[in-house]
Design a protein around this motif. Structure first.
Motif, PDB file in Angstrom:
ATOM      1  N   PHE A  62     -29.761  27.530  52.410  1.00  0.00           N
ATOM      2  CA  PHE A  62     -29.941  26.926  53.730  1.00  0.00           C
ATOM      3  C   PHE A  62     -30.881  25.735  53.522  1.00  0.00           C
ATOM      4  O   PHE A  62     -30.488  24.585  53.591  1.00  0.00           O
ATOM      5  N   VAL A  63     -32.122  26.038  53.219  1.00  0.00           N
ATOM      6  CA  VAL A  63     -33.108  25.058  52.752  1.00  0.00           C
ATOM      7  C   VAL A  63     -34.067  25.821  51.849  1.00  0.00           C
ATOM      8  O   VAL A  63     -34.708  26.777  52.286  1.00  0.00           O
ATOM      9  N   ALA A  64     -34.179  25.417  50.599  1.00  0.00           N
ATOM     10  CA  ALA A  64     -34.981  26.175  49.639  1.00  0.00           C
ATOM     11  C   ALA A  64     -36.476  25.861  49.727  1.00  0.00           C
ATOM     12  O   ALA A  64     -37.259  26.399  48.954  1.00  0.00           O
ATOM     13  N   GLY A  65     -36.860  24.986  50.653  1.00  0.00           N
ATOM     14  CA  GLY A  65     -38.270  24.677  50.840  1.00  0.00           C
ATOM     15  C   GLY A  65     -38.488  23.199  51.031  1.00  0.00           C
ATOM     16  O   GLY A  65     -37.543  22.424  51.238  1.00  0.00           O
ATOM     17  N   ALA A  66     -39.755  22.800  50.965  1.00  0.00           N
ATOM     18  CA  ALA A  66     -40.096  21.386  51.048  1.00  0.00           C
ATOM     19  C   ALA A  66     -40.035  20.770  49.653  1.00  0.00           C
ATOM     20  O   ALA A  66     -40.053  21.473  48.643  1.00  0.00           O
ATOM     21  N   ASP A  67     -39.947  19.457  49.623  1.00  0.00           N
ATOM     22  CA  ASP A  67     -39.915  18.735  48.359  1.00  0.00           C
ATOM     23  C   ASP A  67     -41.355  18.571  47.861  1.00  0.00           C
ATOM     24  O   ASP A  67     -42.078  17.655  48.267  1.00  0.00           O
ATOM     25  N   ILE A  68     -41.785  19.480  46.983  1.00  0.00           N
ATOM     26  CA  ILE A  68     -43.182  19.564  46.554  1.00  0.00           C
ATOM     27  C   ILE A  68     -43.645  18.288  45.863  1.00  0.00           C
ATOM     28  O   ILE A  68     -44.817  17.898  45.953  1.00  0.00           O
ATOM     29  N   SER A  69     -42.729  17.601  45.202  1.00  0.00           N
ATOM     30  CA  SER A  69     -43.109  16.390  44.466  1.00  0.00           C
ATOM     31  C   SER A  69     -43.675  15.314  45.384  1.00  0.00           C
ATOM     32  O   SER A  69     -44.403  14.427  44.939  1.00  0.00           O
ATOM     33  N   GLU A  70     -43.356  15.390  46.676  1.00  0.00           N
ATOM     34  CA  GLU A  70     -43.824  14.375  47.613  1.00  0.00           C
ATOM     35  C   GLU A  70     -45.293  14.537  47.986  1.00  0.00           C
ATOM     36  O   GLU A  70     -45.927  13.585  48.427  1.00  0.00           O
ATOM     37  N   PHE A  71     -45.834  15.749  47.875  1.00  0.00           N
ATOM     38  CA  PHE A  71     -47.203  15.948  48.364  1.00  0.00           C
ATOM     39  C   PHE A  71     -48.140  16.625  47.357  1.00  0.00           C
ATOM     40  O   PHE A  71     -49.243  17.027  47.699  1.00  0.00           O
ATOM     41  N   ALA A  72     -47.728  16.743  46.114  1.00  0.00           N
ATOM     42  CA  ALA A  72     -48.531  17.447  45.106  1.00  0.00           C
ATOM     43  C   ALA A  72     -49.903  16.809  44.890  1.00  0.00           C
ATOM     44  O   ALA A  72     -50.863  17.492  44.518  1.00  0.00           O
ATOM     45  N   ASP A  73     -50.030  15.506  45.143  1.00  0.00           N
ATOM     46  CA  ASP A  73     -51.300  14.814  44.905  1.00  0.00           C
ATOM     47  C   ASP A  73     -52.000  14.398  46.199  1.00  0.00           C
ATOM     48  O   ASP A  73     -52.894  13.556  46.188  1.00  0.00           O
ATOM     49  N   PHE A  74     -51.632  15.020  47.319  1.00  0.00           N
ATOM     50  CA  PHE A  74     -52.204  14.637  48.613  1.00  0.00           C
ATOM     51  C   PHE A  74     -53.668  15.055  48.732  1.00  0.00           C
ATOM     52  O   PHE A  74     -54.099  16.075  48.188  1.00  0.00           O
ATOM     53  N   SER A  75     -54.421  14.289  49.513  1.00  0.00           N
ATOM     54  CA  SER A  75     -55.797  14.633  49.865  1.00  0.00           C
ATOM     55  C   SER A  75     -55.798  15.577  51.062  1.00  0.00           C
ATOM     56  O   SER A  75     -54.740  15.865  51.643  1.00  0.00           O
ATOM     57  N   VAL A  76     -56.983  16.060  51.444  1.00  0.00           N
ATOM     58  CA  VAL A  76     -57.112  16.931  52.614  1.00  0.00           C
ATOM     59  C   VAL A  76     -56.561  16.247  53.871  1.00  0.00           C
ATOM     60  O   VAL A  76     -55.783  16.830  54.636  1.00  0.00           O
ATOM     61  N   ALA A  77     -56.947  14.994  54.066  1.00  0.00           N
ATOM     62  CA  ALA A  77     -56.497  14.269  55.260  1.00  0.00           C
ATOM     63  C   ALA A  77     -54.988  14.067  55.256  1.00  0.00           C
ATOM     64  O   ALA A  77     -54.313  14.257  56.281  1.00  0.00           O
ATOM     65  N   LYS A  78     -54.449  13.713  54.082  1.00  0.00           N
ATOM     66  CA  LYS A  78     -52.995  13.507  53.995  1.00  0.00           C
ATOM     67  C   LYS A  78     -52.244  14.815  54.198  1.00  0.00           C
ATOM     68  O   LYS A  78     -51.166  14.838  54.809  1.00  0.00           O
TER      69      LYS A  78
END
Length: 260
Positions: A62-78
């Motif tokens: 259906f949907v296996a999840g979010a695309d982790i590569s997009e946010f792996a390096d995000f800060s707290v605010a992001k």
């Protein structure tokens, strides 16, 4: 409108929105979330659409999840902004649509995929479906409404267990928990969902909109759901659908609702 990551097709009053990234197991990236927002908005505003079905392409997910590569390096605010924007654009947006939304869950519905399915008004699953919120195994929590909607559907204890263990449950266990309404074979999934949509379409679309609003009010902080129900009940008396429905009942004939 043409899309890169989804398909949207309307037939006989049903708009079927299909997440179409099979090589990524239909994972949700920012572009897909934006496209889904647009497709749901267009379907909700269309006079042709009476029910929306959301599903995934292929039989694996259906949907296996979010695309982790997009946010792996995000800060707290992001990270906080990612959750807030996603809920605004898609998950809360879908939950509060006045057109009925049914999730046809085929294969894996994990993380953001299960959160999308839970945002729909109810869910039908194929017997090969696997569902879970594995976010804590990545050092994060569900951020698209999962910690709120899962307890509402399955109860606090089961939600705590599912989220803390990051485990998956199968379709039959999801049925037992009340997470899905029905389980069917993969081949019959869309047909079964369309039959349910057909039953919905025989009723007053105006009354269904009011019912969705009243039911959702029970889960809003600071809102008295009973008061919303009373208000929406009263509003129904001013609709053409109410006049048609009551006259059809009194005259022992089938109602032909104008949707007004």
């Amino acid at each position: 409108m043409s899309y890169q990551n989804i398909l949207s097709e309307t037939d006989n009053g049903i708009t079927t929105i299909t997440i179409n990234r099979p090589s990524k197991l239909n994972a949700l990236n920012r572009e897909t979330i934006q496209e889904l927002h647009t497709a749901f908005k267009e379907a909700d505003e269309s006079l042709e659409t009476k029910v929306i079905i959301v599903t995934g392409s292929g039989e694996k997910a259906f949907v296996a999840g979010a695309d982790i590569s997009e946010f792996a390096d995000f800060s707290v605010a992001k990270g906080g902004n990612l959750a807030a924007k996603g809920q605004e654009l898609l998950f809360d947006f879908v939950a509060n649509l006045t057109t009925p939304v049914i999730a046809a869950v085929n294969g894996f519905a994990l993380g953001g995929g299960l959160e999308l399915a839970m945002a729909a008004h109810f869910r039908i699953a194929s017997d090969n479906a696997k569902m879970g919120l594995p976010e804590v195994s990545l050092g994060v929590i569900p951020g698209y409404g999962g910690t709120q909607r899962l307890p509402q559907l399955v109860g606090k204890g089961r939600a705590m267990e599912m989220i803390m263990t990051a485990g998956m449950i199968d379709a039959n266990q999801a049925l037992q928990y009340g997470l899905v309404n029905q389980v069917t074979t993969p081949d019959a999934l869309i047909e079964t969902t369309e039959k349910i949509a057909g039953k919905i379409m025989r009723n007053s679309s105006v009354a269904i909109k009011s019912a969705i609003k009243a039911i959702n009010a029970n889960y809003e902080d600071g809102v008295n759901g009973f008061n919303v129900e009373i208000e929406e009940f009263g509003n129904c008396f001013g609709t053409e659908d109410f006049k048609e429905g009551t006259q059809a009942f009194l005259n022992k004939r089938k109602a032909n609702f104008p949707g007004k």
